[in-house]
Design an enzyme around this catalytic site. Structure first.
Site, PDB file in Angstrom:
ATOM      1  N   HIS A  56       0.827  -1.391   0.002  1.00 17.27           N
ATOM      2  CA  HIS A  56       0.022  -0.038   0.010  1.00 17.27           C
ATOM      3  C   HIS A  56       0.848   1.430   0.275  1.00 17.27           C
ATOM      4  CE1 HIS A  56      -4.097   1.904   0.997  1.00 17.27           C
ATOM      5  NE2 HIS A  56      -3.126   2.997   1.027  1.00 17.27           N
ATOM      6  N   HIS A  58       1.294   5.200  -2.259  1.00 12.77           N
ATOM      7  CA  HIS A  58       0.791   6.200  -3.038  1.00 12.77           C
ATOM      8  C   HIS A  58       2.105   6.919  -3.972  1.00 12.77           C
ATOM      9  CE1 HIS A  58      -3.376   6.282  -1.594  1.00 12.77           C
ATOM     10  NE2 HIS A  58      -2.877   5.786  -0.356  1.00 12.77           N
ATOM     11  N   GLN A 151      -9.602   9.040  -5.635  1.00 11.68           N
ATOM     12  CA  GLN A 151      -9.365   9.939  -4.069  1.00 11.68           C
ATOM     13  C   GLN A 151     -10.533  10.783  -3.586  1.00 11.68           C
ATOM     14  OE1 GLN A 151      -5.798  10.829  -2.033  1.00 11.68           O
ATOM     15  NE2 GLN A 151      -7.912  10.863  -0.871  1.00 11.68           N
ATOM     16  N   HIS A 209      -9.944   1.678  -0.248  1.00 18.33           N
ATOM     17  CA  HIS A 209      -9.756   2.457   1.093  1.00 18.33           C
ATOM     18  C   HIS A 209     -10.825   2.602   1.714  1.00 18.33           C
ATOM     19  CE1 HIS A 209      -5.819   4.033  -0.730  1.00 18.33           C
ATOM     20  NE2 HIS A 209      -5.584   4.616   0.267  1.00 18.33           N
ATOM     21  N   GLU A 212     -11.845   4.818   6.638  1.00 19.83           N
ATOM     22  CA  GLU A 212     -10.310   5.481   7.132  1.00 19.83           C
ATOM     23  C   GLU A 212     -10.833   7.070   7.745  1.00 19.83           C
ATOM     24  OE1 GLU A 212      -7.537   6.643   4.156  1.00 19.83           O
ATOM     25  OE2 GLU A 212      -5.957   7.022   5.824  1.00 19.83           O
ATOM     26  N   ASP A 308       2.041   3.238   2.714  1.00 15.31           N
ATOM     27  CA  ASP A 308       1.141   4.369   2.550  1.00 15.31           C
ATOM     28  C   ASP A 308       1.741   5.663   1.882  1.00 15.31           C
ATOM     29  OD1 ASP A 308      -1.429   5.392   1.964  1.00 15.31           O
ATOM     30  OD2 ASP A 308      -1.836   5.674   4.395  1.00 15.31           O
TER      31      ASP A 308
HETATM   32 FE   FE2 Z   1      -3.768   4.881   1.171  1.00 17.71          FE
END
Ligand code: FE2
Length: 423
Positions: A56, A58, A151, A209, A212, A308
């Site tokens: 995971h 980005h 996102q 996701h 969160e 992440d």
């Molecule tokens: Fe993430």
């Protein structure tokens, strides 16, 4: 042989072993290998593991911290806002340069398989296009999986769904979602259902996701589990973050974990980001935004650890070390029990391989591709404690990274001693 590694400490084996590698594959694992080799590495009893995996990350946002501004509140929402401000100024050149640099950091820290999310909410899909090119250009060094990640939500804009479809047509590997970021609970459920429909259509894996947030009413992971069971999609579905689970009442969490187990869901926890982003409105006492790692593991749900962010609007720190993330999780998830240290190593190796559907051919076994790392530690305990450097990172039998740990000569009473923090 192309390479022989001798005096290797392998997991669960007391005696040191030799590993023989030829034509990029592990050909022999034995107490002694009697063969000529182009190169011999004496591991000197250091721990030899399969390569780490970061499931995971980005890569479209890495190394961008402070541009255009720093995240002062430290919240997820300010992070998303800053990323939104940055997006119009992104160029393919910057995206690829930062992503490639971060991949090199991860590889030097032992990760040879990475799953990255690519934001699909910019109409140009520059992030997806750039990361697809990075995947191709870096394939000798790392195996990259790309997730189409909406996102800002799939249904918060008119074109959100179309952009997801276009990303999948462009060749991403995994379908993502973000149900807790949709405007309503109903749209959040639709977000999850849509992800499953797209995954079926494109025969792709799923990594959402989900939940969160610190909001204990955010309950979309149960929708994911239901869809997984109803569609027979077990083993192909991953829930990332699930930080709200930390705040659920215990009766609900107990029931939920049973359903997650039945759905054979993969769970990813992200200690760096979630230790700073969630529960910002708590005041005191201050909870931390981690999913229920120990409870999930105790009931045999597959849990792995992701990095992440590396220096981006959500998390300003990081150097691409998944071992450092495991060390942090030991503290925040109360996993300091001796046997739990070994679980942490599982979480950054075998569990992640399962999550990415790459378990076949992964591991230090005869016949597998010769991907492995030699750590500057002689035990799993010390690897986590010291967040050890990778002395060697080996891919297809080739050395792709070498580290020379620092020497610190301490002078006490005229006697010089190298301090390496080992007993
Ligand atoms: Fe993430």
């Amino acid at each position: 042989m192309q390479l022989i590694i001798k005096n290797a400490k392998l997991r669960n084996l007391e005696t040191l072993m030799s590993i023989g590698i030829d034509r990029g594959k592990i050909m022999a694992i034995d107490h002694h290998i009697d063969a000529d080799a182009e190169k011999v590495i004496d591991a000197k009893g250091h721990l030899v593991l399969p390569p780490f995996i970061d499931p995971h990350l980005h890569l479209d946002a890495v190394l961008s911290v402070g541009d255009p501004r720093f995240n002062e509140s430290g919240t997820l929402l300010e992070g998303i806002q800053i990323w939104g401000e940055r997006k119009p100024f992104l160029t393919k050149e910057i995206l690829k340069k930062n992503a490639i640099e971060a991949i090199k950091w991860e590889v030097a820290n032992g990760a040879l398989k990475i799953r990255t999310h690519a934001d699909t909410t910019d109409p140009t899909l520059l992030t997806v296009e750039s990361l697809l090119e990075v995947k191709e250009e870096m394939k000798e060094l790392v195996d990259l999986q790309i997730v189409a990640f909406p996102q800002d939500g799939i249904f918060t804009t008119k074109e959100g769904l179309d952009l997801m479809k276009r990303s999948l047509e462009m060749g991403v590997d995994v379908v993502g979602g973000i149900p807790h970021n949709e405007f309503t609970r109903e749209d959040g459920v639709k977000d999850v259902e849509t992800v499953f429909e797209l995954a079926e259509k494109f025969d792709a894996l799923i990594d959402i996701h989900v939940d969160e947030t610190g909001d204990d009413q955010s309950r979309f992971v149960e929708v994911m589990a239901k869809e997984t069971i109803n569609r027979g999609w077990q083993g192909r579905v991953t829930a990332s973050h699930t930080t709200a689970m930390h705040n659920y009442n215990n009766d609900y969490a107990f029931k939920l974990i049973g359903i997650l187990k039945r759905a054979e869901m993969n769970m990813i926890t992200n200690p760096f980001d979630n230790s700073v982003l969630q529960n910002r409105t708590d005041g005191y006492p201050r909870k931390r935004g981690h999913t229920r790692v120990d409870e999930l593991l105790a009931r045999e749900v597959n849990v792995s650890i992701g990095h992440d962010s590396i220096m981006d609007p959500w998390y300003p720190m990081g150097k691409g070390s998944i071992l450092q993330a495991a060390n942090l999780l030991l503290h925040t998830a109360h996993m300091s029990g001796y046997s739990q240290v070994s679980q942490l190593i599982d979480m950054i190796t075998d569990n992640s391989a399962k999550t990415m559907n790459l378990a076949e051919g992964y591991g230090i076994k005869v016949g597998n591709q010769a991907d492995l790392i030699i750590l500057d530690a002689t035990s799993e305990f010390d690897a986590i404690r010291l967040m050890s450097e990778c002395l060697y990172v080996i891919r297809k039998g080739n050395i792709v990274s070498v580290a020379h740990p620092a020497t610190r000569m301490l002078n006490f009473g005229g006697e010089l001693r190298n301090i390496d923090f080992k007993l």
